[in-house]
Write a protein that holds these residues in place. Structure first.
Motif, PDB file in Angstrom:
ATOM      1  N   CYS A   5       0.829  -1.103  -0.111  1.00  0.00           N
ATOM      2  CA  CYS A   5      -0.011   0.119   0.037  1.00  0.00           C
ATOM      3  C   CYS A   5       0.741   1.094   0.105  1.00  0.00           C
ATOM      4  N   ASP A   6       0.067   2.451  -0.207  1.00  0.00           N
ATOM      5  CA  ASP A   6       1.141   3.773  -0.066  1.00  0.00           C
ATOM      6  C   ASP A   6       1.844   3.831   1.094  1.00  0.00           C
ATOM      7  N   LEU A   7       1.328   3.625   2.329  1.00  0.00           N
ATOM      8  CA  LEU A   7       1.860   3.938   3.462  1.00  0.00           C
ATOM      9  C   LEU A   7       2.715   2.823   4.278  1.00  0.00           C
ATOM     10  N   ALA A   8       2.348   1.618   3.726  1.00  0.00           N
ATOM     11  CA  ALA A   8       2.893   0.432   4.400  1.00  0.00           C
ATOM     12  C   ALA A   8       2.581  -0.919   3.606  1.00  0.00           C
TER      13      ALA A   8
ATOM     14  N   ARG B 241       6.358   2.730   5.779  1.00  0.00           N
ATOM     15  CA  ARG B 241       7.279   3.474   4.700  1.00  0.00           C
ATOM     16  C   ARG B 241       8.448   4.372   5.430  1.00  0.00           C
ATOM     17  N   ASP B 242       8.029   4.641   6.749  1.00  0.00           N
ATOM     18  CA  ASP B 242       8.903   5.564   7.468  1.00  0.00           C
ATOM     19  C   ASP B 242       9.821   4.848   8.199  1.00  0.00           C
ATOM     20  N   GLY B 243       9.807   3.395   8.156  1.00  0.00           N
ATOM     21  CA  GLY B 243      10.893   2.560   8.766  1.00  0.00           C
ATOM     22  C   GLY B 243      10.250   1.642   9.879  1.00  0.00           C
TER      23      GLY B 243
END
Length: 338
Positions: A237-240, A254-256
């Motif tokens: 997905c876009d965020l994860a 996505r931010d780790g």
């Protein structure tokens, strides 16, 4: 085999197991199963039909045995929770759904994997848009079954089961894809029988999918992958990226950040098909009971059973004809954003 988790679930849910009636044409099996859980053995199926204290029945028979039982139960006003698949073909399954609809009884399907805590957690996050749009879908069912499993008369046959790995094993994962992502509009597939098994139908299938939301996807399903590992679903997905596997949900943000939800649990992927917990069945049965008591359709309905069988038939048709198959859908179901 499917009766065992139902028995465990019912014994926990019901305050008086002696109120639960059990019928099987095999007397020895019926008596042993009833004694194991303290249920009441019933010799004649007609006794269930004529018992006003029985409101609903769980059907745990092979698919080819369902229709005459459904005819009797629906006419007697008994709600039905049926093991998957509803029948051997989508047309026959539609007939069962129609019988229940015409008689005004509720029809549910045993897709217990929807009640895994990790699946519920993912469904909630998707519904609220926490992961962003779904861009890519991947699913694998790399299971193993020994030849002795298919040596049982009728197993893996069109006449009794309606098919092989897709309708008997991967149907749960395919149902989860429809539940989490939404309908499929296009399928291109290859199905085959490996040299590991002597059986009428497929023990291997791979397919490319296009979902109604626009996301592409892939599915691989087999019972020829020794020693068998748990099925998995991955939604990028876009965020994860969300990864369902072995009873757990992993979220790779996505931010780790990484997040794990749920406990590891078997799903029957290896030589023992029943190596999984019964609490998913318990929660499904409880939800079915509660909905029926309120006069509502089950969370997992006959329409859900028809949808996944339609997808399976499209995969088999695509393989047989060597071409892409388009699926049509109706209804007002809201789809995840893709």
């Amino acid at each position: 085999m499917a009766a065992l988790p139902h028995g465990r679930a019912l014994a926990e849910l019901h305050p008086d197991p002696g109120m639960i009636a059990v019928h099987s044409r095999r007397a020895a099996g019926r008596e042993a199963f009833a004694a194991q859980f303290g249920f009441r053995p019933v010799e004649r199926f007609e006794s269930i039909l004529n018992d006003p204290s029985i409101d609903a029945v769980i059907l745990a028979t092979p698919p080819d045995q369902r229709r005459p039982l459904v005819v009797g139960l629906a006419a007697a006003g008994k709600h039905i929770l049926s093991e998957k698949p509803l029948e051997r073909s989508t047309a026959a399954a539609g007939g069962i759904a129609g019988i229940c609809r015409n008689q005004g009884v509720r029809l549910g399907v045993v897709f217990q994997h929807r009640y895994r805590p990790a699946v519920r957690a993912l469904a909630e996050r998707l519904a609220f848009g926490h992961l962003g749009a779904i861009r890519l879908v991947r699913a694998e069912v790399p299971w193993w079954r020994p030849q002795s499993y298919y040596d049982e008369p009728g197993r893996g046959s069109l006449e009794r089961d309606g098919g092989g790995v897709l309708i008997s094993q991967a149907i749960h994962t395919l149902d989860l894809l429809l539940y989490l992502v939404g309908p499929v509009t296009e399928v291109q597939a290859l199905a085959a029988t490996s040299s590991f098994h002597r059986m009428e139908t497929e023990d291997f299938a791979v397919a490319g999918l296009r979902f109604a939301c626009g996301a592409p996807g892939s599915v691989l399903a087999t019972t020829a992958a020794w020693p068998g590992t748990g099925e998995s679903i991955r939604l990028d997905c876009d965020l994860a990226s969300a990864i369902l596997g072995d009873g757990q949900l992993r979220l790779l943000w996505r931010d780790g950040r990484e997040e794990t939800i749920g406990q590891r649990a078997g799903t029957g992927s290896g030589a023992d098909p029943m190596a999984f917990p019964y609490d998913w069945h318990r929660d499904l049965i409880a939800a079915f009971r509660n909905r029926v008591r309120k006069g509502e359709n089950p969370e997992v309905s006959g329409e859900d059973g028809l949808a996944v069988q339609g997808l399976i038939e499209a995969m088999i048709q695509s393989s047989a004809e060597g071409k892409r198959i388009r699926l049509s859908h109706s209804g007002d179901r809201l789809l995840p954003s893709c």
